[in-house]
Write an enzyme that holds these catalytic residues in place. Structure first.
Site, short mmCIF file in Angstrom:
data_model
loop_
_atom_site.label_atom_id
_atom_site.label_comp_id
_atom_site.label_asym_id
_atom_site.label_seq_id
_atom_site.Cartn_x
_atom_site.Cartn_y
_atom_site.Cartn_z
N VAL A 87 0.78 -1.25 0.09
CA VAL A 87 0.00 0.04 0.03
C VAL A 87 0.75 1.04 -0.13
CG1 VAL A 87 -1.87 1.20 1.30
CG2 VAL A 87 -1.79 -1.11 1.03
N ASP A 88 0.83 2.06 -0.89
CA ASP A 88 1.63 3.09 -1.44
C ASP A 88 0.96 4.62 -0.94
OD1 ASP A 88 3.44 5.10 -2.08
OD2 ASP A 88 3.46 4.15 -4.31
P1 IMP Z 1 -1.40 2.87 -4.27
O1 IMP Z 1 -2.43 2.87 -4.90
O2 IMP Z 1 -0.53 4.01 -4.22
O3 IMP Z 1 -1.30 2.56 -2.88
O4 IMP Z 1 -0.50 1.68 -5.12
C1 IMP Z 1 -0.91 0.38 -4.92
C2 IMP Z 1 -0.05 -0.23 -5.80
O5 IMP Z 1 1.12 0.32 -6.45
C3 IMP Z 1 0.60 -1.62 -5.44
O6 IMP Z 1 0.00 -2.70 -5.37
C4 IMP Z 1 1.83 -1.95 -6.39
O7 IMP Z 1 1.38 -2.48 -7.60
C5 IMP Z 1 2.47 -0.57 -6.80
N1 IMP Z 1 3.50 -0.04 -5.88
C6 IMP Z 1 3.35 0.82 -5.02
N2 IMP Z 1 4.57 0.97 -4.68
C7 IMP Z 1 5.52 0.18 -5.05
C8 IMP Z 1 6.88 -0.31 -4.98
O8 IMP Z 1 7.65 0.33 -4.28
N3 IMP Z 1 7.20 -1.49 -5.58
C9 IMP Z 1 6.47 -2.21 -6.54
N4 IMP Z 1 5.00 -1.81 -6.73
C10 IMP Z 1 4.73 -0.78 -5.96
#
Ligand code: IMP
Length: 160
Positions: free
Chosen positions: A84-85
């Site tokens: 989760v980013d």
């Molecule tokens: P969010 O919607 O910004 O929370 O991103 C979630 C998605 O981004 C994750 O399921 C990953 O596919 C991708 N993601 C975010 N950070 C990373 C990372 O550091 N490495 C690889 N994939 C990432």
């Protein structure tokens, strides 16, 4: 991993069945390992979402690429995310799954970047918090590469 599986197995000990919803593609190795360690009856389904295209920056826009095959109404559902980013993906997932009326809906993520969170998403089962770095391996990619690395590694700026 073992500790996460133990907690999940204990919390769902009374339910008929748990549906693990893996968020493709990054979840596949984590989900494989986690699901094998659970001691409760479980099924597995997948959903595929996209938010980043081929770049490592978040636009905030999430779109559904492939939906679940399972009707989740009345079922106990656990979303399994690799990382989760910003939280946009998990927030979007909750917004489309809650109206389908599952009996319960919880979240599990191997990694979280607390400094990057833009949405107030609850993670019921979390592996580790990590700093604001891009990580690869164990299913996680950089431009669709490095998923099969056996460990989790940090991609340095300008590298890849
Ligand atoms: P969010 O919607 O910004 O929370 O991103 C979630 C998605 O981004 C994750 O399921 C990953 O596919 C991708 N993601 C975010 N950070 C990373 C990372 O550091 N490495 C690889 N994939 C990432």
């Amino acid at each position: 991993m073992t500790e996460l599986a133990r907690r999940i197995s204990a919390d769902y000990a009374g339910v008929d069945e748990l549906l693990l919803v893996g968020v493709l593609r990054g979840c596949y190795i984590f989900l494989a390992d986690l699901s094998r360690r659970l001691t409760i009856p479980r099924r597995i389904d997948f959903i595929s979402l996209a938010s980043y295209g081929q770049t490592a920056t978040s636009t905030g826009a999430v779109r559904l690429i492939m939906d679940l095959r399972t009707d989740i109404a009345g079922k106990h559902v656990l979303i399994v995310e690799d990382i989760v980013d910003t939280g946009f993906t998990l927030d979007y997932l909750m917004s489309i799954l809650v109206p389908r009326r599952p009996a319960s809906l919880k979240t599990c993520a191997l990694l979280r970047k607390p400094d990057r969170l833009r949405k107030d998403v609850k993670i019921d089962y979390l592996g580790f918090d990590i700093p604001d770095v891009w990580v690869v391996g164990y299913g996680l990619d950089y431009r669709d590469m490095y998923r099969a690395l056996p460990c989790i590694a940090v991609v340095k700026a300008g590298g890849g």
